[in-house]
Design a protein around this motif. Structure first.
Motif, PDB file in Angstrom:
ATOM      1  N   VAL A   4       0.719  -1.261  -0.010  1.00 55.68           N
ATOM      2  CA  VAL A   4      -0.128   0.018  -0.149  1.00 55.68           C
ATOM      3  C   VAL A   4       0.932   1.224  -0.163  1.00 55.68           C
ATOM      4  CG1 VAL A   4      -1.559   1.327   1.442  1.00 55.68           C
ATOM      5  CG2 VAL A   4      -1.874  -1.109   1.173  1.00 55.68           C
ATOM      6  N   ALA A   5       0.755   1.926  -0.975  1.00 54.53           N
ATOM      7  CA  ALA A   5       1.699   2.929  -1.104  1.00 54.53           C
ATOM      8  C   ALA A   5       0.624   4.355  -1.233  1.00 54.53           C
ATOM      9  CB  ALA A   5       2.337   3.304  -2.479  1.00 54.53           C
ATOM     10  N   MET A   6       1.103   5.638  -0.461  1.00 53.55           N
ATOM     11  CA  MET A   6       0.482   6.859  -0.668  1.00 53.55           C
ATOM     12  C   MET A   6       1.618   7.810  -0.171  1.00 53.55           C
ATOM     13  SD  MET A   6      -1.545   6.255   3.139  1.00 53.55           S
ATOM     14  CE  MET A   6      -2.036   4.729   2.873  1.00 53.55           C
ATOM     15  N   GLN A   7       0.773   9.080  -0.199  1.00 49.39           N
ATOM     16  CA  GLN A   7       1.879  10.222  -0.043  1.00 49.39           C
ATOM     17  C   GLN A   7       1.227  10.637   1.459  1.00 49.39           C
ATOM     18  OE1 GLN A   7       1.908  14.468  -1.428  1.00 49.39           O
ATOM     19  NE2 GLN A   7       2.759  13.438  -3.123  1.00 49.39           N
ATOM     20  N   VAL A   8       2.314  10.802   2.257  1.00 51.09           N
ATOM     21  CA  VAL A   8       1.932  11.141   3.726  1.00 51.09           C
ATOM     22  C   VAL A   8       2.879  12.393   4.148  1.00 51.09           C
ATOM     23  CG1 VAL A   8       1.931  10.454   6.170  1.00 51.09           C
ATOM     24  CG2 VAL A   8       1.075   8.785   4.458  1.00 51.09           C
ATOM     25  N   ASN A   9       2.035  13.444   4.366  1.00 50.54           N
ATOM     26  CA  ASN A   9       2.906  14.763   4.910  1.00 50.54           C
ATOM     27  C   ASN A   9       4.003  15.090   3.759  1.00 50.54           C
ATOM     28  OD1 ASN A   9       1.287  14.677   7.233  1.00 50.54           O
ATOM     29  ND2 ASN A   9       2.812  13.507   8.441  1.00 50.54           N
ATOM     30  N   GLY A  10       3.414  14.820   2.563  1.00 48.82           N
ATOM     31  CA  GLY A  10       4.188  15.431   1.290  1.00 48.82           C
ATOM     32  C   GLY A  10       5.388  14.258   1.064  1.00 48.82           C
ATOM     33  N   LYS A  11       5.533  13.413   1.779  1.00 50.41           N
ATOM     34  CA  LYS A  11       6.433  12.219   1.459  1.00 50.41           C
ATOM     35  C   LYS A  11       5.787  11.014   0.871  1.00 50.41           C
ATOM     36  CE  LYS A  11       8.950  11.668   5.084  1.00 50.41           C
ATOM     37  NZ  LYS A  11      10.155  11.729   6.025  1.00 50.41           N
ATOM     38  N   GLN A  12       6.210  10.225  -0.381  1.00 55.97           N
ATOM     39  CA  GLN A  12       5.858   9.069  -0.856  1.00 55.97           C
ATOM     40  C   GLN A  12       6.304   7.934   0.278  1.00 55.97           C
ATOM     41  OE1 GLN A  12       3.782   9.177  -3.358  1.00 55.97           O
ATOM     42  NE2 GLN A  12       3.327   7.198  -3.247  1.00 55.97           N
ATOM     43  N   VAL A  13       5.285   7.102   0.677  1.00 56.07           N
ATOM     44  CA  VAL A  13       5.733   5.980   1.541  1.00 56.07           C
ATOM     45  C   VAL A  13       5.001   5.005   0.871  1.00 56.07           C
ATOM     46  CG1 VAL A  13       5.728   7.273   3.680  1.00 56.07           C
ATOM     47  CG2 VAL A  13       3.384   6.557   3.081  1.00 56.07           C
ATOM     48  N   SER A  14       5.383   3.623   1.456  1.00 50.99           N
ATOM     49  CA  SER A  14       4.738   2.423   1.110  1.00 50.99           C
ATOM     50  C   SER A  14       5.040   1.410   2.134  1.00 50.99           C
ATOM     51  CB  SER A  14       5.161   1.842  -0.286  1.00 50.99           C
ATOM     52  OG  SER A  14       6.239   1.269  -0.272  1.00 50.99           O
ATOM     53  N   ALA A  15       4.183   0.407   2.271  1.00 52.58           N
ATOM     54  CA  ALA A  15       4.428  -0.600   3.426  1.00 52.58           C
ATOM     55  C   ALA A  15       3.438  -1.909   2.877  1.00 52.58           C
ATOM     56  CB  ALA A  15       3.860  -0.283   4.617  1.00 52.58           C
ATOM     57  N   ASP A  16       4.032  -3.097   3.287  1.00 54.78           N
ATOM     58  CA  ASP A  16       3.536  -4.532   2.853  1.00 54.78           C
ATOM     59  C   ASP A  16       2.528  -4.852   4.177  1.00 54.78           C
ATOM     60  OD1 ASP A  16       2.943  -6.355   1.322  1.00 54.78           O
ATOM     61  OD2 ASP A  16       4.756  -7.700   2.030  1.00 54.78           O
ATOM     62  N   VAL A  17       1.246  -4.488   4.039  1.00 51.17           N
ATOM     63  CA  VAL A  17       0.266  -4.772   5.033  1.00 51.17           C
ATOM     64  C   VAL A  17      -0.902  -5.732   4.596  1.00 51.17           C
ATOM     65  CG1 VAL A  17       0.744  -2.568   6.022  1.00 51.17           C
ATOM     66  CG2 VAL A  17      -1.116  -2.895   4.217  1.00 51.17           C
ATOM     67  N   GLU A  18      -1.655  -6.050   5.520  1.00 51.32           N
ATOM     68  CA  GLU A  18      -2.723  -6.975   5.301  1.00 51.32           C
ATOM     69  C   GLU A  18      -3.924  -6.075   4.826  1.00 51.32           C
ATOM     70  OE1 GLU A  18      -3.604  -8.785   8.978  1.00 51.32           O
ATOM     71  OE2 GLU A  18      -2.530 -10.665   8.712  1.00 51.32           O
ATOM     72  N   PRO A  19      -4.930  -6.358   3.940  1.00 51.92           N
ATOM     73  CA  PRO A  19      -5.885  -5.592   3.808  1.00 51.92           C
ATOM     74  C   PRO A  19      -6.700  -5.201   4.863  1.00 51.92           C
ATOM     75  CG  PRO A  19      -5.873  -7.547   2.023  1.00 51.92           C
ATOM     76  CD  PRO A  19      -4.789  -7.764   3.223  1.00 51.92           C
ATOM     77  N   ARG A  20      -6.874  -5.753   5.794  1.00 53.44           N
ATOM     78  CA  ARG A  20      -7.607  -5.380   6.875  1.00 53.44           C
ATOM     79  C   ARG A  20      -7.017  -4.421   7.834  1.00 53.44           C
ATOM     80  NH1 ARG A  20      -7.479 -10.530  10.996  1.00 53.44           N
ATOM     81  NH2 ARG A  20      -5.341 -11.336  10.890  1.00 53.44           N
ATOM     82  N   ALA A  68      -4.743   4.002  -0.456  1.00 52.44           N
ATOM     83  CA  ALA A  68      -3.803   3.913  -1.400  1.00 52.44           C
ATOM     84  C   ALA A  68      -3.667   4.763  -2.572  1.00 52.44           C
ATOM     85  CB  ALA A  68      -3.780   2.401  -1.869  1.00 52.44           C
ATOM     86  N   GLY A  69      -2.643   5.556  -3.086  1.00 52.55           N
ATOM     87  CA  GLY A  69      -2.822   6.630  -3.856  1.00 52.55           C
ATOM     88  C   GLY A  69      -3.513   7.941  -3.409  1.00 52.55           C
ATOM     89  N   SER A  70      -3.716   7.913  -2.076  1.00 49.97           N
ATOM     90  CA  SER A  70      -4.355   9.366  -1.788  1.00 49.97           C
ATOM     91  C   SER A  70      -3.045  10.007  -1.223  1.00 49.97           C
ATOM     92  CB  SER A  70      -5.202   9.058  -0.585  1.00 49.97           C
ATOM     93  OG  SER A  70      -6.425   8.487  -1.249  1.00 49.97           O
ATOM     94  N   LYS A  71      -3.360  11.455  -0.998  1.00 50.47           N
ATOM     95  CA  LYS A  71      -2.639  12.370  -0.144  1.00 50.47           C
ATOM     96  C   LYS A  71      -3.121  12.477   1.334  1.00 50.47           C
ATOM     97  CE  LYS A  71      -0.574  15.123  -3.844  1.00 50.47           C
ATOM     98  NZ  LYS A  71      -1.257  15.825  -4.885  1.00 50.47           N
ATOM     99  N   VAL A  72      -2.242  11.999   2.198  1.00 54.37           N
ATOM    100  CA  VAL A  72      -2.714  11.936   3.702  1.00 54.37           C
ATOM    101  C   VAL A  72      -2.014  13.137   4.463  1.00 54.37           C
ATOM    102  CG1 VAL A  72      -2.879  10.658   5.782  1.00 54.37           C
ATOM    103  CG2 VAL A  72      -3.291   9.638   3.544  1.00 54.37           C
ATOM    104  N   ARG A  73      -2.489  13.892   5.230  1.00 50.27           N
ATOM    105  CA  ARG A  73      -1.819  14.737   6.181  1.00 50.27           C
ATOM    106  C   ARG A  73      -2.083  14.292   7.779  1.00 50.27           C
ATOM    107  NH1 ARG A  73      -0.937  21.490   6.176  1.00 50.27           N
ATOM    108  NH2 ARG A  73      -3.130  21.289   6.150  1.00 50.27           N
ATOM    109  N   THR A  74      -1.069  14.205   8.556  1.00 54.13           N
ATOM    110  CA  THR A  74      -1.306  13.974   9.846  1.00 54.13           C
ATOM    111  C   THR A  74      -0.858  15.099  11.049  1.00 54.13           C
ATOM    112  OG1 THR A  74       0.864  13.019  10.361  1.00 54.13           O
ATOM    113  CG2 THR A  74      -0.698  11.546   9.397  1.00 54.13           C
TER     114      THR A  74
END
Lengths: 153, 265
Positions: A4-20, A68-74
């Motif tokens: 699952v890859a997305m942009q978080v706080n302006g940085k591209q990130v990804s991690a291998d996770v379960e769908p749940r 996935a594919g979204s821009k997230v801000r925390t």
């Protein structure tokens, strides 16, 4: 497992996770951004609020794969280096917190609120905070902080 | 939450193919009810089919006769829509009072009426306006669509694409929200149009229903007083920790009168 890859706080990130995997756990456990809190885990309390594609949502009730594919801000993505976001500064100035547990969610909701309603009155602020609980019952100063932030934003 | 496979198809055809192929699939719209239910292990679908990438099933349009809302349209978008506010302000008002602002950023109208929670708001608008639910195979009048608690006329491989609301002369929604969840303890949707008066009630019974006695009374005299003495059978009301059947039955009259009063000024 799925990547699952997305942009978080302006940085591209990804991690291998379960769908749940919930978005809040992806943020906290995979990205180690622990400013976003898990409070009730039932989409009531708002401690887990983050922005997904510009909208404040409860990240305990969103799957990481949905974002996935979204821009997230925390909460970690609000300040500009050492200078606090005006809403953060107002919470500090007006003591808009007691124990601080609800604060990241309160601030993320407040930033979204002021984007949609730039000059809210007190009643509107209180109504817009419907989805965020403060169990120290510190609402008064939270409302004051948001009002103050609306005047400088 | 139990394990499941996640799919994000790009067309309605892919959705129906997945529905046919998967063992016990569920369609995922906004997830505001489904994910909460799965977290409590009250639902354990084998596959989630996320509709977010399907083009053409979200958004709002209006013409002289109807307001059409795509199934994946978020509550926040209905609440803030200028077209909805102009044509059916009661519908925008209703959407703006579902859950809280954060829930309204995710929850969708299609998800709400597919789930048909007995205390959800949108079923009252659909029934109270005589809407049509358009799926990938047919158009279902709201009067035939809602079938009681969490039951609808939808078939296994049927997907809601949009909801068509006829524009009434005027309409109003009043609800008594549960103070914790904002779900309707009782909500009454009243509309007036050339087709007549409609009164739809949510939250009170095992599913949304029309108060035909109120409709008949209001068709004669459209005043709050016309509803005096008209009650719903207490034995058919929901009873739970939030309110007794008597309380809900009483709230129907109160909410319907408030809705009528707001239209008669």
């Amino acid at each position: 497992m799925t990547v699952v890859a997305m942009q978080v706080n302006g940085k591209q990130v990804s991690a291998d996770v379960e769908p749940r995997t919930l978005l809040v756990h992806y943020i906290r456990e995979n990205l180690r951004l622990t400013g976003t809190h898990v409070g009730c885990d039932t989409s009531q309390c708002g401690a887990c609020v983050v922005h997904v594609d510009g909208l404040a949502v409860k990240s305990c009730t969103v799957l990481a794969v949905q974002a996935a594919g979204s821009k997230v801000r925390t909460i970690e993505g609000l300040a500009d280096g050492d200078s606090l976001h005006p809403v953060q500064a107002a919470f500090k100035e007006h003591h808009g917190l007691q124990c601080g547990f609800c604060t990241p969610g309160m601030i993320m909701t407040a930033v979204d609120m002021l984007r949609r309603i730039p000059k809210p009155d007190e009643a509107t602020i209180r109504q817009e905070l419907e989805g965020n609980f403060c169990r120290c019952t510190g609402y008064h100063n939270i409302v004051k902080a948001i009002k103050a932030a609306s005047e400088v934003l | 939450m139990y394990q499941f496979e996640y799919h994000r198809p790009k067309t309605v055809e892919e959705v129906t193919a997945l529905l046919a192929r998967c063992e016990s699939p569920k369609i995922l719209a906004g997830g505001m009810t489904l994910l909460a239910t799965m977290k409590q292990r009250l639902a354990a679908p084998s596959d989630l089919i996320d509709l977010q990438d399907i083009p053409g099933i979200s958004g709002i349009s209006a013409d002289a006769k109807n307001v059409t809302i795509g199934a994946m349209t978020r509550h926040a978008d209905v609440a803030s829509s200028k077209e909805v506010a102009r044509a059916i302000p009661a519908l925008a008002y209703l959407a703006g009072r579902i859950g809280d602002p954060l829930v309204r950023h995710r929850g969708t109208i299609g998800g709400s009426i597919a789930n048909n929670d007995p205390a959800a708001d949108y079923p009252a608008a659909c029934l109270g306006l005589g809407a049509s639910i358009v799926t990938n195979s047919r158009e279902i009048p709201a009067d035939d669509y809602f079938r009681g608690m969490f039951e609808t006329a939808l078939k296994d491989k049927e997907i809601i694409l949009r909801i068509v609301f006829p524009i009434p002369q005027n309409a109003a929604y009043q609800k008594f929200p549960n103070p914790a969840s904002r779900y309707a303890m009782v909500g009454a949707f009243v509309s007036r149009s050339a087709a007549g008066v409609r009164v739809a009630v949510t939250g009170a019974g095992p599913g949304v229903f029309r108060m035909t006695a109120m409709e008949t009374a209001l068709a004669k005299t459209f005043t709050p007083a016309a509803l005096d003495g008209i009650t719903a059978p207490i034995g058919e009301m929901l009873q739970d920790m939030h309110a007794s059947g008597e309380y809900r039955a009483s709230l129907i009259g109160v909410m319907a009168k408030r809705a009528v009063a707001s239209l008669t000024g």
